[in-house]
Design a protein around this motif. Structure first.
Motif, PDB file in Angstrom:
ATOM      1  N   GLY A  81      19.705 -74.834  11.994  1.00 23.11           N
ATOM      2  CA  GLY A  81      19.777 -73.522  11.366  1.00 23.11           C
ATOM      3  C   GLY A  81      18.960 -73.489  10.091  1.00 23.11           C
ATOM      4  O   GLY A  81      18.354 -74.491   9.691  1.00 23.11           O
ATOM      5  N   LEU A  82      18.904 -72.315   9.459  1.00 24.94           N
ATOM      6  CA  LEU A  82      18.167 -72.159   8.210  1.00 24.94           C
ATOM      7  C   LEU A  82      18.985 -71.321   7.230  1.00 24.94           C
ATOM      8  O   LEU A  82      19.527 -70.277   7.599  1.00 24.94           O
ATOM      9  N   ASP A  83      19.044 -71.782   5.998  1.00 26.51           N
ATOM     10  CA  ASP A  83      19.685 -71.043   4.914  1.00 26.51           C
ATOM     11  C   ASP A  83      18.669 -70.532   3.899  1.00 26.51           C
ATOM     12  O   ASP A  83      18.902 -69.527   3.239  1.00 26.51           O
ATOM     13  N   VAL A  84      17.546 -71.244   3.781  1.00 35.37           N
ATOM     14  CA  VAL A  84      16.505 -70.883   2.816  1.00 35.37           C
ATOM     15  C   VAL A  84      15.137 -71.098   3.461  1.00 35.37           C
ATOM     16  O   VAL A  84      14.903 -72.119   4.103  1.00 35.37           O
ATOM     17  N   VAL A  85      14.251 -70.135   3.270  1.00 35.14           N
ATOM     18  CA  VAL A  85      12.844 -70.305   3.639  1.00 35.14           C
ATOM     19  C   VAL A  85      12.001 -70.042   2.400  1.00 35.14           C
ATOM     20  O   VAL A  85      12.141 -68.998   1.752  1.00 35.14           O
ATOM     21  N   VAL A  86      11.143 -71.000   2.067  1.00 36.00           N
ATOM     22  CA  VAL A  86      10.207 -70.863   0.955  1.00 36.00           C
ATOM     23  C   VAL A  86       8.811 -70.773   1.536  1.00 36.00           C
ATOM     24  O   VAL A  86       8.305 -71.735   2.115  1.00 36.00           O
ATOM     25  N   SER A  87       8.184 -69.607   1.409  1.00 33.29           N
ATOM     26  CA  SER A  87       6.849 -69.381   1.958  1.00 33.29           C
ATOM     27  C   SER A  87       5.819 -69.627   0.869  1.00 33.29           C
ATOM     28  O   SER A  87       5.594 -68.791  -0.001  1.00 33.29           O
ATOM     29  N   ASN A  88       5.192 -70.785   0.922  1.00 35.97           N
ATOM     30  CA  ASN A  88       4.271 -71.195  -0.133  1.00 35.97           C
ATOM     31  C   ASN A  88       2.844 -71.416   0.359  1.00 35.97           C
ATOM     32  O   ASN A  88       1.911 -71.368  -0.423  1.00 35.97           O
ATOM     33  N   ALA A  89       2.648 -71.644   1.643  1.00 33.17           N
ATOM     34  CA  ALA A  89       1.332 -72.010   2.164  1.00 33.17           C
ATOM     35  C   ALA A  89       0.293 -70.942   1.852  1.00 33.17           C
ATOM     36  O   ALA A  89       0.561 -69.748   1.946  1.00 33.17           O
ATOM     37  N   GLY A  90      -0.896 -71.391   1.490  1.00 38.27           N
ATOM     38  CA  GLY A  90      -1.982 -70.467   1.193  1.00 38.27           C
ATOM     39  C   GLY A  90      -3.124 -71.200   0.520  1.00 38.27           C
ATOM     40  O   GLY A  90      -3.093 -72.423   0.353  1.00 38.27           O
ATOM     41  N   PHE A  91      -4.143 -70.459   0.125  1.00 34.42           N
ATOM     42  CA  PHE A  91      -5.298 -71.057  -0.550  1.00 34.42           C
ATOM     43  C   PHE A  91      -5.951 -69.978  -1.404  1.00 34.42           C
ATOM     44  O   PHE A  91      -5.655 -68.786  -1.263  1.00 34.42           O
ATOM     45  N   ALA A  92      -6.830 -70.405  -2.303  1.00 30.10           N
ATOM     46  CA  ALA A  92      -7.511 -69.473  -3.208  1.00 30.10           C
ATOM     47  C   ALA A  92      -8.961 -69.283  -2.785  1.00 30.10           C
ATOM     48  O   ALA A  92      -9.646 -70.242  -2.436  1.00 30.10           O
ATOM     49  N   ASP A  93      -9.429 -68.032  -2.820  1.00 28.81           N
ATOM     50  CA  ASP A  93     -10.817 -67.705  -2.482  1.00 28.81           C
ATOM     51  C   ASP A  93     -11.359 -66.790  -3.576  1.00 28.81           C
ATOM     52  O   ASP A  93     -10.887 -65.672  -3.747  1.00 28.81           O
ATOM     53  N   ARG A  94     -12.334 -67.280  -4.338  1.00 25.09           N
ATOM     54  CA  ARG A  94     -12.872 -66.467  -5.427  1.00 25.09           C
ATOM     55  C   ARG A  94     -14.225 -65.849  -5.088  1.00 25.09           C
ATOM     56  O   ARG A  94     -14.997 -65.496  -5.979  1.00 25.09           O
ATOM     57  N   THR A  95     -14.523 -65.678  -3.810  1.00 21.49           N
ATOM     58  CA  THR A  95     -15.752 -65.007  -3.399  1.00 21.49           C
ATOM     59  C   THR A  95     -15.770 -63.579  -3.935  1.00 21.49           C
ATOM     60  O   THR A  95     -14.815 -62.822  -3.725  1.00 21.49           O
ATOM     61  N   LEU A 119       6.242 -65.311   9.538  1.00 17.35           N
ATOM     62  CA  LEU A 119       7.286 -66.264   9.164  1.00 17.35           C
ATOM     63  C   LEU A 119       8.596 -65.534   8.896  1.00 17.35           C
ATOM     64  O   LEU A 119       9.657 -65.928   9.401  1.00 17.35           O
ATOM     65  N   ALA A 120       8.528 -64.471   8.111  1.00 17.90           N
ATOM     66  CA  ALA A 120       9.734 -63.724   7.747  1.00 17.90           C
ATOM     67  C   ALA A 120      10.354 -63.048   8.965  1.00 17.90           C
ATOM     68  O   ALA A 120      11.579 -63.054   9.136  1.00 17.90           O
ATOM     69  N   ARG A 121       9.517 -62.460   9.779  1.00 15.54           N
ATOM     70  CA  ARG A 121      10.021 -61.749  10.955  1.00 15.54           C
ATOM     71  C   ARG A 121      10.791 -62.678  11.881  1.00 15.54           C
ATOM     72  O   ARG A 121      11.836 -62.316  12.421  1.00 15.54           O
ATOM     73  N   GLU A 122      10.284 -63.906  12.033  1.00 12.15           N
ATOM     74  CA  GLU A 122      10.949 -64.874  12.904  1.00 12.15           C
ATOM     75  C   GLU A 122      12.193 -65.452  12.242  1.00 12.15           C
ATOM     76  O   GLU A 122      13.199 -65.724  12.907  1.00 12.15           O
ATOM     77  N   ALA A 123      12.125 -65.626  10.918  1.00 12.47           N
ATOM     78  CA  ALA A 123      13.229 -66.270  10.215  1.00 12.47           C
ATOM     79  C   ALA A 123      14.416 -65.348   9.979  1.00 12.47           C
ATOM     80  O   ALA A 123      15.549 -65.818   9.843  1.00 12.47           O
ATOM     81  N   GLY A 124      14.158 -64.039   9.934  1.00 17.02           N
ATOM     82  CA  GLY A 124      15.210 -63.097   9.580  1.00 17.02           C
ATOM     83  C   GLY A 124      16.512 -63.262  10.350  1.00 17.02           C
ATOM     84  O   GLY A 124      17.581 -63.447   9.748  1.00 17.02           O
ATOM     85  N   PRO A 125      16.477 -63.205  11.680  1.00 21.73           N
ATOM     86  CA  PRO A 125      17.725 -63.333  12.439  1.00 21.73           C
ATOM     87  C   PRO A 125      18.424 -64.674  12.231  1.00 21.73           C
ATOM     88  O   PRO A 125      19.655 -64.745  12.262  1.00 21.73           O
ATOM     89  N   ILE A 126      17.634 -65.730  12.004  1.00 25.69           N
ATOM     90  CA  ILE A 126      18.225 -67.055  11.789  1.00 25.69           C
ATOM     91  C   ILE A 126      18.855 -67.129  10.403  1.00 25.69           C
ATOM     92  O   ILE A 126      19.968 -67.650  10.231  1.00 25.69           O
ATOM     93  N   LEU A 127      18.160 -66.592   9.400  1.00 21.04           N
ATOM     94  CA  LEU A 127      18.710 -66.589   8.045  1.00 21.04           C
ATOM     95  C   LEU A 127      20.012 -65.797   7.983  1.00 21.04           C
ATOM     96  O   LEU A 127      20.935 -66.171   7.253  1.00 21.04           O
ATOM     97  N   ARG A 128      20.085 -64.716   8.734  1.00 21.48           N
ATOM     98  CA  ARG A 128      21.304 -63.900   8.707  1.00 21.48           C
ATOM     99  C   ARG A 128      22.527 -64.684   9.175  1.00 21.48           C
ATOM    100  O   ARG A 128      23.664 -64.332   8.841  1.00 21.48           O
TER     101      ARG A 128
END
Length: 249
Positions: A81-95, A119-128
């Motif tokens: 199960g999941l109680d917390v999701v931290v969405s951190n993945a990403g990168f910087a683009d200064r073009t 990520l949020a859409r899939e996690a929502g029902p599980i987090l609930r």
């Protein structure tokens, strides 16, 4: 069985790794996600275990269709199960905008904004179904600060701004079941030895302009994430917590 099950994306280094360390402890199980930095994810997992927690590693590119959903389901399966999701993945683009191609813009959008939505859409029902559930996104000050003396990151800024809008929309949609918030880091020093786009002299000049007169650290940002994921933040939702040393946006 763990009392708190957590998924942290982009957790092999930097803010994601610091978040795992800040959230770790006895009774906590963390799914450590990375696209492919196996050495870094192994270090993060070991740091979680050293603090008395359980750690599992997940590998996928969240910009790819189906990958965020897979990451959520794999984490939920491993942790029970999941109680917390931290969405951190990403990168910087200064073009600059004038040189920004459709493909370049789409790359930032897919990895950051669309990746968060999936990520949020899939996690929502599980987090609930979780215990005191939380969704915490990591945005960036580049979505807010536009001045002649500050480097702009147009594609990244647009994607992070989209994440912030989704955070506010989800906070309304998921209330009162799940709180949804974001941390907004300011200038943050990378892990020792990591690639840096600027020289030390440039970093020193930036630090001099920050009211607290220093760059932030991943641990500074992780403390904000840990608060938003904690029982103490039960009455906080739809908010952007700026962790920027006083940089006004």
């Amino acid at each position: 069985m763990a009392q708190r099950n957590i998924l942290v994306t982009g957790a092999a280094s930097g803010i994601g790794a610091a978040a795992c360390r800040a959230l770790a402890g006895p009774g906590v199980a963390i799914a450590v996600h990375t696209r492919g930095n196996r050495e870094g994810s192994a270090r993060t997992a070991e740091a979680v275990r050293a603090r008395g927690g359980e750690a599992y590693e997940i590998f996928c590119d969240l910009s790819e269709a189906g990958a965020p959903e897979h990451a959520v389901q794999e984490a939920a399966g491993l942790l029970g199960g999941l109680d917390v999701v931290v969405s951190n993945a990403g990168f910087a683009d200064r073009t600059p905008v004038a040189a920004l191609t459709d493909a370049g813009f789409a790359k930032s959008h897919d990895a950051i904004a669309l990746g968060f939505l999936r990520l949020a859409r899939e996690a929502g029902p599980i987090l609930r179904q979780g215990r005191d559930p939380r969704l915490v996104a990591v945005s960036s000050f580049v979505a807010h600060l536009f001045r002649n003396d500050v480097t702009a990151f147009p594609a990244s800024a647009a994607a992070k701004a989209a994440v912030e809008a989704l955070v506010k929309a989800l906070a309304l949609e998921w209330a009162p079941d799940v709180t949804v918030n974001a941390v907004v880091p300011g200038y943050t020093r990378k892990d020792p030895g990591a690639h840096a786009a600027m020289t030390q002299a440039q970093w020193d000049a930036i630090a001099a302009r920050i009211p607290l007169k220093r760059l932030g650290t991943p641990d500074d940002v992780a403390a904000g994430i840990a608060f938003l994921a904690s029982p103490g933040a039960a009455y906080v939702t739809g908010q952007l917590l700026h962790v920027s040393g006083g940089v006004v946006v």
